[in-house]
Design a protein around this motif. Structure first.
Motif, PDB file in Angstrom:
ATOM      1  N   GLU A 110     -21.920  40.357   1.305  1.00 14.86           N
ATOM      2  CA  GLU A 110     -21.895  41.780   1.632  1.00 14.86           C
ATOM      3  C   GLU A 110     -22.609  42.631   0.587  1.00 14.86           C
ATOM      4  O   GLU A 110     -22.923  43.802   0.844  1.00 14.86           O
ATOM      5  N   LEU A 111     -22.860  42.050  -0.606  1.00 13.38           N
ATOM      6  CA  LEU A 111     -23.570  42.811  -1.647  1.00 13.38           C
ATOM      7  C   LEU A 111     -25.077  42.792  -1.435  1.00 13.38           C
ATOM      8  O   LEU A 111     -25.817  43.526  -2.111  1.00 13.38           O
ATOM      9  N   ILE A 112     -25.522  41.914  -0.545  1.00  9.93           N
ATOM     10  CA  ILE A 112     -26.962  41.812  -0.264  1.00  9.93           C
ATOM     11  C   ILE A 112     -27.328  42.776   0.866  1.00  9.93           C
ATOM     12  O   ILE A 112     -26.555  42.947   1.829  1.00  9.93           O
ATOM     13  N   GLU A 113     -28.480  43.394   0.733  1.00  9.86           N
ATOM     14  CA  GLU A 113     -28.949  44.291   1.793  1.00  9.86           C
ATOM     15  C   GLU A 113     -29.029  43.529   3.111  1.00  9.86           C
ATOM     16  O   GLU A 113     -29.427  42.350   3.133  1.00  9.86           O
ATOM     17  N   PRO A 114     -28.630  44.156   4.215  1.00  7.28           N
ATOM     18  CA  PRO A 114     -28.614  43.453   5.507  1.00  7.28           C
ATOM     19  C   PRO A 114     -29.933  42.778   5.861  1.00  7.28           C
ATOM     20  O   PRO A 114     -29.944  41.701   6.447  1.00  7.28           O
ATOM     21  N   VAL A 115     -31.043  43.354   5.466  1.00  5.71           N
ATOM     22  CA  VAL A 115     -32.338  42.789   5.827  1.00  5.71           C
ATOM     23  C   VAL A 115     -32.602  41.474   5.101  1.00  5.71           C
ATOM     24  O   VAL A 115     -33.419  40.658   5.537  1.00  5.71           O
ATOM     25  N   ASP A 116     -31.897  41.234   3.974  1.00  9.96           N
ATOM     26  CA  ASP A 116     -32.125  40.025   3.177  1.00  9.96           C
ATOM     27  C   ASP A 116     -31.019  38.985   3.336  1.00  9.96           C
ATOM     28  O   ASP A 116     -30.996  37.992   2.600  1.00  9.96           O
ATOM     29  N   ARG A 117     -30.126  39.177   4.274  1.00 13.59           N
ATOM     30  CA  ARG A 117     -28.977  38.285   4.373  1.00 13.59           C
ATOM     31  C   ARG A 117     -29.278  36.982   5.102  1.00 13.59           C
ATOM     32  O   ARG A 117     -28.427  36.092   5.127  1.00 13.59           O
ATOM     33  N   GLN A 118     -30.421  36.874   5.683  1.00 13.82           N
ATOM     34  CA  GLN A 118     -30.792  35.616   6.318  1.00 13.82           C
ATOM     35  C   GLN A 118     -31.775  34.885   5.429  1.00 13.82           C
ATOM     36  O   GLN A 118     -32.872  35.380   5.156  1.00 13.82           O
ATOM     37  N   PHE A 119     -31.374  33.723   4.939  1.00 16.03           N
ATOM     38  CA  PHE A 119     -32.215  32.934   4.046  1.00 16.03           C
ATOM     39  C   PHE A 119     -31.855  31.466   4.237  1.00 16.03           C
ATOM     40  O   PHE A 119     -30.794  31.119   4.776  1.00 16.03           O
ATOM     41  N   ALA A 120     -32.723  30.594   3.776  1.00 18.42           N
ATOM     42  CA  ALA A 120     -32.475  29.149   3.867  1.00 18.42           C
ATOM     43  C   ALA A 120     -31.547  28.722   2.729  1.00 18.42           C
ATOM     44  O   ALA A 120     -30.895  29.553   2.094  1.00 18.42           O
ATOM     45  N   ASP A 121     -31.529  27.436   2.462  1.00 15.98           N
ATOM     46  CA  ASP A 121     -30.603  26.906   1.454  1.00 15.98           C
ATOM     47  C   ASP A 121     -30.830  27.532   0.084  1.00 15.98           C
ATOM     48  O   ASP A 121     -31.957  27.863  -0.292  1.00 15.98           O
ATOM     49  N   ILE A 122     -29.727  27.627  -0.676  1.00 10.94           N
ATOM     50  CA  ILE A 122     -29.797  27.996  -2.085  1.00 10.94           C
ATOM     51  C   ILE A 122     -29.925  26.697  -2.871  1.00 10.94           C
ATOM     52  O   ILE A 122     -28.966  25.942  -3.033  1.00 10.94           O
ATOM     53  N   TRP A 123     -31.146  26.421  -3.394  1.00 11.45           N
ATOM     54  CA  TRP A 123     -31.421  25.133  -4.022  1.00 11.45           C
ATOM     55  C   TRP A 123     -31.057  25.099  -5.498  1.00 11.45           C
ATOM     56  O   TRP A 123     -30.745  24.032  -6.037  1.00 11.45           O
ATOM     57  N   ASN A 124     -31.121  26.227  -6.168  1.00 11.18           N
ATOM     58  CA  ASN A 124     -30.788  26.281  -7.597  1.00 11.18           C
ATOM     59  C   ASN A 124     -29.868  27.462  -7.879  1.00 11.18           C
ATOM     60  O   ASN A 124     -30.059  28.548  -7.314  1.00 11.18           O
ATOM     61  N   ILE A 125     -28.894  27.244  -8.758  1.00 11.60           N
ATOM     62  CA  ILE A 125     -28.080  28.332  -9.307  1.00 11.60           C
ATOM     63  C   ILE A 125     -28.145  28.194 -10.817  1.00 11.60           C
ATOM     64  O   ILE A 125     -27.792  27.145 -11.379  1.00 11.60           O
ATOM     65  N   VAL A 126     -28.620  29.249 -11.506  1.00 10.57           N
ATOM     66  CA  VAL A 126     -28.810  29.187 -12.959  1.00 10.57           C
ATOM     67  C   VAL A 126     -28.118  30.376 -13.609  1.00 10.57           C
ATOM     68  O   VAL A 126     -28.517  31.526 -13.364  1.00 10.57           O
ATOM     69  N   GLY A 170     -21.365  42.905 -10.592  1.00  8.71           N
ATOM     70  CA  GLY A 170     -20.957  43.312  -9.250  1.00  8.71           C
ATOM     71  C   GLY A 170     -22.085  43.814  -8.381  1.00  8.71           C
ATOM     72  O   GLY A 170     -21.839  44.281  -7.258  1.00  8.71           O
ATOM     73  N   ILE A 171     -23.318  43.736  -8.859  1.00  8.41           N
ATOM     74  CA  ILE A 171     -24.473  44.219  -8.093  1.00  8.41           C
ATOM     75  C   ILE A 171     -25.400  43.046  -7.813  1.00  8.41           C
ATOM     76  O   ILE A 171     -25.705  42.239  -8.698  1.00  8.41           O
ATOM     77  N   MET A 172     -25.886  42.953  -6.580  1.00  4.63           N
ATOM     78  CA  MET A 172     -26.802  41.892  -6.175  1.00  4.63           C
ATOM     79  C   MET A 172     -28.206  42.482  -6.008  1.00  4.63           C
ATOM     80  O   MET A 172     -28.415  43.425  -5.230  1.00  4.63           O
ATOM     81  N   SER A 173     -29.143  41.914  -6.779  1.00  3.64           N
ATOM     82  CA  SER A 173     -30.558  42.319  -6.676  1.00  3.64           C
ATOM     83  C   SER A 173     -31.339  41.196  -6.011  1.00  3.64           C
ATOM     84  O   SER A 173     -31.015  40.014  -6.174  1.00  3.64           O
ATOM     85  N   THR A 174     -32.400  41.558  -5.266  1.00  2.25           N
ATOM     86  CA  THR A 174     -33.190  40.587  -4.513  1.00  2.25           C
ATOM     87  C   THR A 174     -34.638  40.623  -4.977  1.00  2.25           C
ATOM     88  O   THR A 174     -35.233  41.697  -5.162  1.00  2.25           O
ATOM     89  N   TYR A 175     -35.214  39.401  -5.188  1.00  2.70           N
ATOM     90  CA  TYR A 175     -36.626  39.276  -5.608  1.00  2.70           C
ATOM     91  C   TYR A 175     -37.331  38.391  -4.584  1.00  2.70           C
ATOM     92  O   TYR A 175     -37.261  37.160  -4.634  1.00  2.70           O
TER      93      TYR A 175
END
Length: 958
Positions: free
Chosen positions: A114-130, A150-155
């Motif tokens: 829910e912290l991600i903008e609705p337009v970016d909420r569809q994505f494939a697998d999360i391959w890395n978490i760092v 508490g804030i989610m930024s998208t690149y």
């Protein structure tokens, strides 16, 4: 290309075939952990819980039990990592979030979608978490997400995000179009442009290496990253390195590295790129396709595979010796001669130089095959190597075998002492025992023991009695006297517990037998067997199959599927759980070369124990409480095994209603190669009086626990009998509401009031009883007094009546006397009357003066008759209560003569007596009585006398 890869793999196996002494490892299949076959990432918390990114969700392993926690959309979890906030972050398709323990220690998933903008909420697998700084970065192919405060930024990217990792203190990402990028000032900057990178490298891992990083690729081999320069990194002996597809990497201590591949397992290399060992399916790895590699602690490695998991203890002092040249054959015996080790296996005899360091990982091209064929034994006897094989008895000369006797298969050899110093051998074979003597450097067969006719696989020499001992598993123990070749069989009749499963050995020049009931020893004085002194202190209750002593005085033994070592000097026994169920059962063999090198025959090849290192690497075990469940009508999780819980000192215990008086505890130590050999002891303080017996069970149930405060404690011990610090869990079973402290006070006060009330009531009752008793006594006294008074009155009345009766009797007597006087007087008057009548003679004779005087005197007395009546009536009234007066008053019409008649009737005088008193005839009396009845109005049948009596009584009543 695929064919080339296969050829490369084959060449690697040929070059490094001797590097197959794999460290102790354990494989886990999907059938064991009940989840997806592929595992993409691994993490561990501070209490030893392991977390795996699995195809079916987050898989958790607490040391004994597996659990799968799916994410909300049930997609594959491709990555997992702990953040600086101790949250476990995971990623899947169209899902990002973290698992965190709630107040009860259960893991719950918190979505960050829910912290991600609705337009970016569809994505494939999360391959890395760092984790980087105080932020968490997530990589999908199309976007990199940054979660910070508490804030989610998208690149996003115009091409494709292919990798995310760290180079020292820099966060590095691979953008397919731009190259390697570094994250600075909240933005991505080019670090190594794409033109400086190999085409389509497919970066897979970046680990610390010599001040920079070692980078693995799927398509271009290995690289070293120093600053912003990427240079190739080569492995010794491998020219076409870029043909290897590297999928994962892990940096170890001392500059060593583990490199995972797509098809070729794991390469263990040193800092110079030298290959220390290869781990693959051939030498025990679960699968050759490596997804991830993770170091739990102290070089204990978990490997995520294409199909399953593998656990490898690189620091284990136990090594598996199963090079490809052994071809997985069972290992039967090992011996040493000069500077070489010799191995007897089911497929031949092999030679290998002894490593002075005791490290058998680096021994390339050092194992050589001397001869093929089933070989049961190799023994060094006085500097000569002998081989017992299925095809005969052989002597090793140089690098070849010379046959000594090929008439039958042989098992074992024992040297015999002789008076002349000539070498002599007893050799156990398939049919019994053969004897050999050395002549001119060659052993010549002397004779066979014809009377035995049984397989002699277990043979011992008794130098004191000059006898050969042979054990047969199903018959007993045979003794062959060398002096006269006499054969004697020993069974349960000779002190053995049974004739079955006995194995004879020589330990410190003593003949001992391993049995199902422990260790027995031969006593020459009684010519029988009895329990060995070792049995009481070291082997009590054990079913033994094998026994071997070493130069240090230790006794190595096999019981069941376990190998142990007993030290008689300090009375200690330890087991080697790493080898449990891996030894060659039925053909056990242990060869202690020295304290650093113990070789053990296995189902496939051999195992090597560096005993000194084994003791050096021992560590105190730890134990954790993994799960606590309260039970009533349903189960309720009190502690789920994660996060902090109330085992800390001074922690507030969990409080439960009195109905939840059944508890289930689960506990274990973090998983390691000794997990199967760990033993646990527990107690519930306040309920159990003592610690439980040691057991390998990791659960405990309690039922019907009374209200109170309790602390569940559990501890673990390892094969060195070292105990852990106890882990504890506090719980309070509350009293029912009617037994709470407040109500107890109320109960106490009520009881006090009740007791006071009862005391008052009792006092009142006692007082009333006392008063009643006094009243009763007073009443009883008064009644007694009344009774006494009544009795006194009765006595008085009785006395009065008696007096009255006496008086009446006297009066009655007087009345009777008076009546008789009246009768006499009446008779006298009648007599005078008769005298007068006589004087009145008809002849007119003159009356005699004397007669006249006599008559006059009589007449004079007649005047007193009326006085006597008066006197009679007075006495009569006194006696009969004024009867005459009352009768006159009642019946005034009565005349004087009627009153007299009533008086005479009352006195019950006869008619004749009344006639004389009344001077009338009896007939006149009857007539007067009749008339009187009429006056008195008596009924015809009414008794006259009773009527008069009643009048008398009525007068008395008045």
């Amino acid at each position: 290309m695929k064919i080339f890869s296969l050829l490369l793999c084959f060449c690697l196996l040929l070059v490094f075939h001797s590097l197959s002494g794999q460290t102790n490892g354990i494989n886990f299949s999907k059938d064991q952990y009940k989840a997806g076959s592929q595992n993409w990432g691994i993490e561990k918390d501070k209490e030893g819980n392991l977390f795996f990114a699995n195809n079916e969700g987050l898989m958790v392993f607490n040391g004994t039990k597996w659990q799968v926690l799916p994410i909300p959309n049930n997609t594959i979890v491709r990555s997992v990592a702990f953040g600086p906030d101790n949250r476990l972050y995971v990623g899947g398709q169209d899902e990002i979030g973290y698992f965190e323990a709630d107040v009860s220690g259960k893991l719950i998933f918190i979505s960050l979608l829910e912290l991600i903008e609705p337009v970016d909420r569809q994505f494939a697998d999360i391959w890395n978490i760092v984790p980087f700084g105080d932020a968490i970065f997530f990589r999908s192919f199309s976007r990199v997400f940054r979660y910070h405060k508490g804030i989610m930024s998208t690149y996003p990217t115009a091409s494709k995000w292919e990798f995310l990792g760290k180079d020292g203190n820099k966060l590095i990402a691979h953008d397919k179009g731009l190259g390697l990028l570094s994250f600075k000032n909240n933005r991505w900057e080019i670090f190594v442009p794409s033109g400086s990178l190999p085409p389509e490298p497919g970066f897979t891992a970046m680990v610390p290496y010599q001040g920079g990083s070692l980078v693995t690729t799927l398509n271009s081999g290995l690289f070293k990253l120093s600053g912003n320069r990427l240079t190739p990194f080569n492995l010794t002996g491998i020219k076409e390195l870029d043909e290897l597809k590297f999928t994962a990497a892990l940096a170890l201590d001392h500059g060593e590295l583990l490199l995972g591949t797509y098809d070729d397992g794991i390469f263990h290399i040193d800092s110079a790129g030298n290959i220390l060992e290869m781990m693959s399916e051939r030498n025990g790895l679960g699968h050759n396709n490596i997804k991830c590699i993770f170091s739990a602690e102290n070089r204990k490695i978990w490997v995520g595979l294409e199909d399953g998991l593998s656990f490898i203890d690189l620091n284990s002092p136990v090594k598996w010796l199963n090079p490809p040249i052994f071809n997985g054959a069972p290992g039967y015996a090992v011996t040493a001669l000069d500077d070489n080790l010799y191995f007897a296996l089911a497929n031949g005899i092999y030679e290998m130089p002894i490593e002075k360091s005791g490290d058998y990982r680096q021994r390339a091209n050092n194992i050589k095959k001397i001869a093929g064929g089933l070989s049961w034994n190799v023994e060094n006897i006085n500097g000569t190597l002998f081989a017992a094989r299925d095809d005969g008895f052989f002597q090793l000369s140089g690098k070849s075998l010379l046959p000594v006797d090929k008439s039958i298969g042989y098992w074992i050899f024992k040297p015999l002492t002789t008076d002349n110093g000539n070498e002599r051998l007893a050799a156990g074979n398939y049919l019994g025992v053969s004897f050999f003597r050395k002549q001119n450097g060659v052993f010549i067969k002397e004779n066979d023991e014809k009377d035995l006719n049984t397989s002699a696989r277990f043979l011992a020499y008794d130098s004191v009695l000059q006898a050969i001992w042979i054990s047969h598993p199903y018959r007993g123990i045979y003794k062959i006297s060398l002096s006269n070749n006499d054969v004697k069989l020993y069974t349960e009749k000779n002190g053995l517990p049974s004739g079955l499963n006995n194995h004879v050995y020589t330990i410190r020049n003593r003949i001992v037998v391993t049995t199902e009931n422990g260790l027995y020893e031969y006593d020459p004085a009684s010519d029988a067997f009895g329990l060995s002194s070792y049995n009481n202190t070291l082997f009590a209750g054990l079913s033994l199959r094998y026994l071997k002593d070493d130069a240090e005085g230790n006794l190595w033994f096999v019981t069941g599927k376990k190998i142990g070592m007993a030290n008689p000097s300090n009375q200690s026994v330890i087991y080697f759980p790493e080898l449990q169920r891996k030894i060659n059962s039925g053909f056990e063999h242990i060869f202690p070369l020295d304290k650093n090198n113990i070789f053990i025959g296995g189902d496939h090849g051999f195992y090597h124990i560096n005993l000194s290192k084994y003791f050096e690497t021992k560590s105190r075990p730890v134990v954790y409480i993994r799960n606590v469940i309260g039970r009533y009508k349903t189960d309720s999780v009190l502690y789920g095994g994660f996060g902090t819980f109330n085992h800390q000192q001074g922690a507030t215990p969990i409080q439960l209603s009195s109905k939840w008086n059944a508890l289930h505890f689960e506990f274990c130590s973090p998983f390691n190669t000794q997990s199967e050999n760990l033993q646990y002891s527990h107690r519930l303080k306040g309920f159990d009086e003592e610690w439980s017996l040691w057991t390998n069970k990791t659960e405990k149930d309690y039922t019907n626990i009374p209200p109170g405060n309790y602390v569940f404690e559990v501890k673990v011990r390892n094969n060195f009998i070292e105990e852990s610090v106890a882990s504890s869990f506090k719980v309070t079973i509350l009293y029912p509401w009617y037994k709470t402290t407040g109500l107890k006070i109320v109960y106490f006060v009520c009881i006090i009031f009740l007791l006071y009330y009862l005391f008052r009531q009792q006092a009142s009752i006692i007082k009333r009883r006392h008063e009643k008793r006094l009243m009763d006594e007073r009443k009883r006294y008064e009644e007694q007094q009344k009774l006494l008074s009544f009795q006194h009155q009765l006595e008085l009345e009785r006395s009065e009546k008696t007096m009255m009766q006496l008086k009446n009797d006297k009066l009655e007597s007087e009345l009777t006397s008076s009546a008789m006087n009246l009768v006499q007087k009446t008779e006298f008057l009648n007599k005078i009357k008769d005298e007068i009548n006589k004087l009145n003679k008809a002849d007119g004779q003159k009356i005699d003066t004397g007669d006249l005087k006599r008559i006059l005197r009589g007449i004079a007395d007649e005047g007193r008759l009326d006085e006597e009546w008066e006197q009679f009536s007075i006495h009569f009234n006194k006696v009969h209560n004024n009867f005459l007066l009352n009768l006159k008053n009642r019946f005034p019409e009565l005349k004087a003569h009627e009153l007299k008649l009533c008086a005479y009737l009352r006195m019950n005088l006869s008619s004749k007596e009344m006639a004389r008193l009344l001077s009338i005839s009896v007939r006149g009396v009857e007539i007067n009585r009749y008339r009187l009845r009429k006056k008195l109005q008596l009924k015809p049948k009414e008794d006259f006398f009773e009527f008069l009596i009643n009048i008398d009584l009525d007068n008395a009543g008045r």
